[in-house]
Design an enzyme around this catalytic site. Structure first.
Site, mmCIF file in Angstrom:
data_model
loop_
_atom_site.group_PDB
_atom_site.id
_atom_site.type_symbol
_atom_site.label_atom_id
_atom_site.label_comp_id
_atom_site.label_asym_id
_atom_site.label_seq_id
_atom_site.Cartn_x
_atom_site.Cartn_y
_atom_site.Cartn_z
ATOM 1 N N ARG A 1 -68.240 -32.171 46.301
ATOM 2 C CA ARG A 1 -68.145 -33.233 46.218
ATOM 3 C C ARG A 1 -69.130 -34.428 46.240
ATOM 4 O O ARG A 1 -69.288 -35.449 45.363
ATOM 5 C CB ARG A 1 -66.812 -33.819 47.183
ATOM 6 N N GLU B 1 -48.210 -23.482 54.659
ATOM 7 C CA GLU B 1 -49.011 -24.579 53.570
ATOM 8 C C GLU B 1 -48.628 -23.316 52.381
ATOM 9 O O GLU B 1 -49.430 -22.819 51.792
ATOM 10 C CB GLU B 1 -49.704 -25.022 53.965
ATOM 11 N N LYS C 1 -46.595 -27.861 55.471
ATOM 12 C CA LYS C 1 -47.272 -28.122 54.778
ATOM 13 C C LYS C 1 -47.180 -28.129 53.453
ATOM 14 O O LYS C 1 -47.596 -26.847 53.399
ATOM 15 C CB LYS C 1 -48.763 -28.663 55.767
ATOM 16 N N SER D 1 -51.983 -33.631 49.034
ATOM 17 C CA SER D 1 -51.691 -34.265 47.543
ATOM 18 C C SER D 1 -51.635 -33.562 46.640
ATOM 19 O O SER D 1 -51.626 -34.043 45.421
ATOM 20 C CB SER D 1 -53.052 -35.573 47.723
ATOM 21 N N GLY D 2 -52.866 -32.686 46.724
ATOM 22 C CA GLY D 2 -52.818 -31.852 45.772
ATOM 23 C C GLY D 2 -53.061 -32.420 44.089
ATOM 24 O O GLY D 2 -52.248 -31.827 42.710
ATOM 25 N N GLY D 3 -53.689 -33.147 44.071
ATOM 26 C CA GLY D 3 -53.775 -34.035 43.359
ATOM 27 C C GLY D 3 -53.988 -34.934 42.251
ATOM 28 O O GLY D 3 -53.786 -36.156 41.205
#
Length: 415
Positions: free
Chosen positions: A99, A247, A289, A331-333
């Site tokens: 990132r 998760e 989650k 959020s997963g994208g």
């Protein structure tokens, strides 16, 4: 008990032959024997309980002490505060480095530390956050704020519970067409002990899935393997004294419909809860989650934000034990706007469903921050935007975020 007293104490004939001083001398010894007998009975009772634990499943943490259960419940209750969520900043050095590289930021330990400090100490962040998930590296770093505390101590002072993501490896299961399982149970207890000593109060384990209907994935075997490991992880966490965040993460990639996503997510979560119960996990001391149930990104059918929100409520109503206090979505994208729209409408639709529905977001919060940077961290600018994002996420967790038209809808890809 009476038999024990007769066997251990002096007989009446003996007492008549003893002098008063001798009788008095025997009293402390008799009292000590009675205490020892009570302790032995208590030990036997504990052994009997442990024996039952070994025989029966679904004992809900019968092996845990009352103090340990209370500790786990207190942390879970703190995380489940209405309107507050989790900031997920548990990316390893490599992931956060990718990132950084996209925006020309040098991937050094100091840059990673300074960036995480901003996420934790942004002014007002504690009003919207109940917890933070840390990479193990961050557990041992310090703030530069007065006092120079380790991050876990600083977070607790701010009212934000610190947790950790144990290092795991992805393993492709043979014969399952690319589907995976996470490896990391070996030596997990020892690693968690170290994380607890460092200040962590919870841990997180992610099990990723990809829906590929043509390939028959995820298969029942893949689901069972992953959810059994999640249950074992949760059991180990609680034994150490950490709240487990479980998760199951179903990717948004693919062409599957919302209806197919509902069926597959229902299957995954039902197997997860069954495994947790059968392993004897203390359900009141665990947090979920999961992904927001969505159609695949390439699904050719349109769905409204109301359709998607209702699908998520349907899955929970069908399978989720309400002993679990909170479901914090990844959020997963999804963009912050889409994820917030869907979460907000879910909270409006959930009615009397008693589980807290909130967020545990990473990319949705962080990627817009990096867009402010060109070659270096712009921490002041990033902090201001981050707090505004947290306000949106918090409003969604209360069902108060008002999306613009089209936000949260699934739009089929252009042909």
């Amino acid at each position: 008990e009476r038999a024990n007293k007769v066997a251990s104490g002096p007989t009446m004939a003996m007492k008549m032959q003893l002098k008063p001083s001798s009788v008095a001398a025997q009293r402390p010894a008799a009292a000590a024997r009675r205490v020892a007998a009570v302790r032995a009975q208590a030990s036997d009772a504990s052994a009997n309980t442990l024996a039952l634990v070994g025989v029966h499943s679904c004992h809900n943490g019968a092996h845990l002490s009352k103090a340990r259960k209370a500790e786990l419940e207190a942390v879970a209750a703190h995380i489940a505060q209405h309107g507050k969520g989790i900031t997920a900043c548990d990316e390893g050095p490599g992931t956060i480095g990718d990132r950084f590289a996209k925006y020309g930021i040098t991937n050094t330990e100091e840059n990673r530390r300074a960036y995480r400090q901003m996420l934790f100490e942004a002014e007002g962040a504690g009003s919207y956050l109940s917890a933070a998930i840390l990479d193990p590296e961050t557990l041992y770093q310090r703030t530069t704020s007065p006092g120079g505390k380790l991050f876990p101590d600083q977070l607790k002072e701010l009212g934000i519970m610190p947790g950790v993501k144990p290092h795991l490896k992805v393993y492709a299961l043979p014969g399952q067409r690319g589907s995976t399982v996470m490896q990391g149970l070996d030596s997990l207890a020892a690693r968690l002990e170290e994380y607890k000593k460092a200040g962590a109060v919870f841990a997180k384990w992610r099990s990723p899935f990809v829906i590929d209907e043509a390939a028959g994935q995820p298969s029942d075997f893949v689901i069972e393997a992953n959810m059994t490991d999640l249950a074992r992880y949760a059991l180990i966490c609680q034994d150490v004294g950490l709240v487990p965040i479980v998760e199951p993460d179903v990717s948004m990639s693919g062409t599957h419909t919302l209806e197919a996503a509902v069926a597959i997510n229902t299957k995954i979560q039902s197997v997860l809860y069954r495994a947790m119960l059968e392993h004897g996990v203390f359900m009141e001391g665990a947090i979920l989650k999961s992904n927001i149930v969505n159609p695949g990104k390439k699904c050719p059918l349109p769905y409204s934000v109301d359709d998607i929100a209702q699908a998520n409520i349907d899955v929970f109503r069908r399978v989720m034990p309400v002993a679990i206090r909170s479901a914090n979505f990844l959020s997963g994208g999804q963009s912050l706007e889409d994820a917030s729209a869907r979460l907000s409408v879910m909270n409006q639709k959930k009615g009397n469903f008693p589980v807290n529905l909130s967020f545990s977001w990473s990319a949705a919060l962080q990627m817009p921050l990096f867009a402010l940077c060109r070659g270096e961290l712009k921490l002041k600018e990033m902090e201001a935007l981050y707090v505004e994002e947290l306000k949106i996420a918090s409003a969604a967790a209360k069902g108060e975020y008002k999306p613009k038209p089209g936000q949260g809808d699934h739009k089929p890809p252009a042909k």
